[in-house]
Design an enzyme around this catalytic site. Structure first.
Site, PDB file in Angstrom:
ATOM      1  N   CYS A  79       0.816  -1.210   0.000  1.00 25.86           N
ATOM      2  CA  CYS A  79       0.000   0.000   0.000  1.00 25.86           C
ATOM      3  C   CYS A  79       0.856   1.270   0.000  1.00 25.86           C
ATOM      4  O   CYS A  79       1.399   1.648  -1.028  1.00 25.86           O
ATOM      5  CB  CYS A  79      -0.980  -0.019   1.160  1.00 25.86           C
ATOM      6  SG  CYS A  79      -2.349   1.161   0.945  1.00 25.86           S
ATOM      7  N   HIS A 166      -3.862  -5.086   0.609  1.00 27.35           N
ATOM      8  CA  HIS A 166      -3.285  -5.588   1.871  1.00 27.35           C
ATOM      9  C   HIS A 166      -3.405  -7.119   1.925  1.00 27.35           C
ATOM     10  O   HIS A 166      -4.469  -7.650   2.237  1.00 27.35           O
ATOM     11  CB  HIS A 166      -4.018  -4.976   3.061  1.00 27.35           C
ATOM     12  CG  HIS A 166      -3.729  -3.518   3.260  1.00 27.35           C
ATOM     13  ND1 HIS A 166      -2.703  -3.072   4.062  1.00 27.35           N
ATOM     14  CD2 HIS A 166      -4.319  -2.423   2.745  1.00 27.35           C
ATOM     15  CE1 HIS A 166      -2.677  -1.755   4.041  1.00 27.35           C
ATOM     16  NE2 HIS A 166      -3.639  -1.323   3.251  1.00 27.35           N
ATOM     17  N   GLU A 168      -2.181  -9.006   4.156  1.00 27.32           N
ATOM     18  CA  GLU A 168      -2.214  -9.443   5.549  1.00 27.32           C
ATOM     19  C   GLU A 168      -3.617  -9.507   6.122  1.00 27.32           C
ATOM     20  O   GLU A 168      -3.865 -10.186   7.129  1.00 27.32           O
ATOM     21  CB  GLU A 168      -1.341  -8.520   6.412  1.00 27.32           C
ATOM     22  CG  GLU A 168      -1.882  -7.115   6.617  1.00 27.32           C
ATOM     23  CD  GLU A 168      -1.503  -6.131   5.530  1.00 27.32           C
ATOM     24  OE1 GLU A 168      -1.546  -4.920   5.782  1.00 27.32           O
ATOM     25  OE2 GLU A 168      -1.155  -6.583   4.410  1.00 27.32           O
ATOM     26  N   GLY A 221       0.001 -15.839  37.677  1.00 25.66           N
ATOM     27  CA  GLY A 221      -1.002 -16.882  37.500  1.00 25.66           C
ATOM     28  C   GLY A 221      -1.554 -16.925  36.101  1.00 25.66           C
ATOM     29  O   GLY A 221      -2.278 -17.846  35.733  1.00 25.66           O
ATOM     30  N   SER A 225       3.159 -15.255  32.380  1.00 28.81           N
ATOM     31  CA  SER A 225       4.131 -15.441  33.460  1.00 28.81           C
ATOM     32  C   SER A 225       4.343 -16.925  33.774  1.00 28.81           C
ATOM     33  O   SER A 225       5.441 -17.326  34.160  1.00 28.81           O
ATOM     34  CB  SER A 225       3.700 -14.679  34.717  1.00 28.81           C
ATOM     35  OG  SER A 225       2.518 -15.215  35.269  1.00 28.81           O
TER      36      SER A 225
END
Length: 508
Positions: A79, A166, A168, A221, A225
């Site tokens: 583009c 585009h 994508e 939690g 992590s």
């Protein structure tokens, strides 16, 4: 290290989707702002230029120097990138007679490796207000639509290709095929970016980086992590200490339940209840950015205190993932940042810990795949994302312990009902928001003037874009009734049906 692809970001809303599509091909890629490109370009095997909200003819539009890239590496310009190459290389770019936006179909497709397996009639997605009237020097048209003659072109004598559409965006039905044609068949990039390869590469990197020094990790939690903790534990074993901080803004009973979850996983986890400390610092604060920064700074203070109790702790590990990084940088500088993240941007000088972020370059779905590769329980890696600042950014306005308790009760009812009804695993993220307004209601024979809460449930791949979930009316009715009947102080429940963009997933 896997072969890399560089994506230069000119500010397009679709830039992250380019990265997502490339990663789906098992190819590693990185996004860098056009005005702050990597110093070492030799490590990238191909380059993609993103779109942009600017017109290439504007004085303030991005005008980068591509001399180190063009003709040196396979280049795909999307583009704005296609218009940029034309405008500054002998072509002509002019305003479109009508803005070219939305679905279109290829009416002409040349025989070329870039369009291998893509036929006439293939649907593509346009989003531009300028159009290429004349191709650049040595340009050759490869594809057209009914309204756009130069929908795709190449520059002969170079591995340089350009698209007015585009690939994508999922509306471009053969977009993934086109990207594969460019990256694999033309540029020769190996498809070696897999969860197993990432794990091995990351374990080696952690061991080399950390050495025999000790690491502390902020364990929440959540998926990020948890995966970071298991990766670090596999790499350095007992050198890792995990600290789970109760900031007073977690879900209901989450502090105790999360600590229980990690029993038996072999992780060294210490629970720290700092809820009073956080809530005290947040008292009277309503601005969302200020709330985020207070929480981030307080986390650092807590970890600094804990780190001093661990002899030899030199590193702070964080579960930062790529969307955090992307949303915290901007091609236009800090003023255009969407939001700040408490776990992005480094540590203050007084804190002597170095940072290690093993998941920094992964999208959320990639983190889950890595978690599965590590053998982590599917219930842990299937948990909905939960924001680092917790309920602070789901309570609009100032924070009080009473508001936190109220929202915890509302959230618990909503999440438990999603699980009971079999919807939890079909939803990417769900939660409740407490509004800073009261509304009139009637309970029994009495008039009430109480709080309004919002329920939010979305589907997404990585949080960069999201659609609201069309939950059944009967389900929403039951949840609403349960909340109003069981949570004192709430008399109205509404459901958020906005998608991202334009709305964000969180309200603050």
């Amino acid at each position: 290290m896997e072969e890399k692809v560089l994506i230069l970001d000119f500010g397009s809303q679709y830039t992250q989707l380019i990265a997502r599509r490339v990663r789906e091909l098992f190819i590693y890629c990185e996004i860098h702002p056009y005005n702050n490109p990597p110093k070492d370009l030799t490590i990238f095997k191909a380059v993609i230029l993103s779109g942009s909200p600017f017109s290439v003819r504007s004085e303030d539009a991005p005008h980068p120097d591509l001399s180190a890239i063009r003709g040196q590496k396979p280049l795909l310009a999307v583009c704005y990138g296609a218009q940029y190459l034309a405008h500054f290389s002998g072509g002509d770019v002019q305003p479109s007679s009508t803005r070219e936006y939305g679905r279109a179909n290829l009416s002409k497709v040349d025989s070329h490796p870039l369009f291998e397996g893509i036929a006439v009639g293939s649907q593509v997605w346009m989003s531009h207000s300028d159009t290429i009237k004349k191709l650049p020097t040595n340009g050759r048209c490869l594809a057209s639509t009914k309204d756009v003659e130069n929908a795709a072109y190449c520059i002969e004598g170079e591995h340089t290709f350009a698209l007015q559409f585009h690939p994508e965006v999922y509306h471009s039905t053969d977009g993934k095929q086109l990207l594969e044609n460019f990256l694999v068949n033309i540029a020769g990039v190996a498809q070696g970016w897999t969860p197993d390869s990432f794990v091995q590469m990351t374990l080696d990197h952690i061991r080399t980086t950390v050495g025999d020094e000790k690491v502390i990790l902020g364990l929440s939690g959540g998926v990020d992590s948890t995966v970071a903790a298991v990766l670090l534990h596999q790499a350095i074993g007992d050198q890792l200490t995990c600290i789970f901080v109760n900031n007073g803004l977690l879900r209901k009973d989450e502090f105790s339940s999360v600590l229980e979850q990690y029993q038996g996983m072999g992780l060294n986890v210490k629970g720290v209840d700092a809820s009073a400390r956080f809530l005290s610092k947040l008292s009277g604060i309503s601005d969302p950015e200020q709330k985020r920064k207070i929480i981030g700074n307080t986390f650092i203070d807590v970890f600094d205190d804990e780190a001093k109790q661990i002899d030899g702790a030199s590193w702070l590990a964080q579960g930062t993932i790529y969307p955090d990084v992307i949303e915290s940088i901007s091609v236009n500088g800090p003023s255009a940042t969407i939001k700040s993240h408490h776990n992005v941007g480094g540590l203050p000088d007084y804190m002597k810990l170095k940072i290690v972020e093993p998941l920094r370059m992964l999208f959320k779905d990639e983190v889950r795949r890595v978690g599965a590769s590590l053998g982590i329980d599917k219930n842990l890696i299937g948990r909905h994302p939960f924001p680092g600042p917790g309920l602070a950014i789901r309570i609009l306005g100032d924070i009080t312990p009473e508001k936190v308790a109220m929202l915890q009760d509302v959230d618990a009812i909503f999440i438990n009902e999603l699980k009971s009804a079999g919807f939890y695993d079909k939803v990417w993220q769900a939660g409740a928001i407490l509004l800073p307004v009261n509304s009139v209601g009637v309970m029994g024979d009495e008039r009430t003037y109480e709080k309004c809460v919002v329920l939010r449930a979305v589907t997404s791949t990585d949080g960069m874009t999201a659609d609201w979930v069309d939950l059944p009316y009967a389900f929403l009715q039951k949840v609403s009734n349960d909340i109003i009947n069981r949570v004192k102080g709430v008399n109205r429940v509404v459901y958020d049906i906005s998608s991202k963009p334009p709305a964000t997933i969180e309200w603050e």
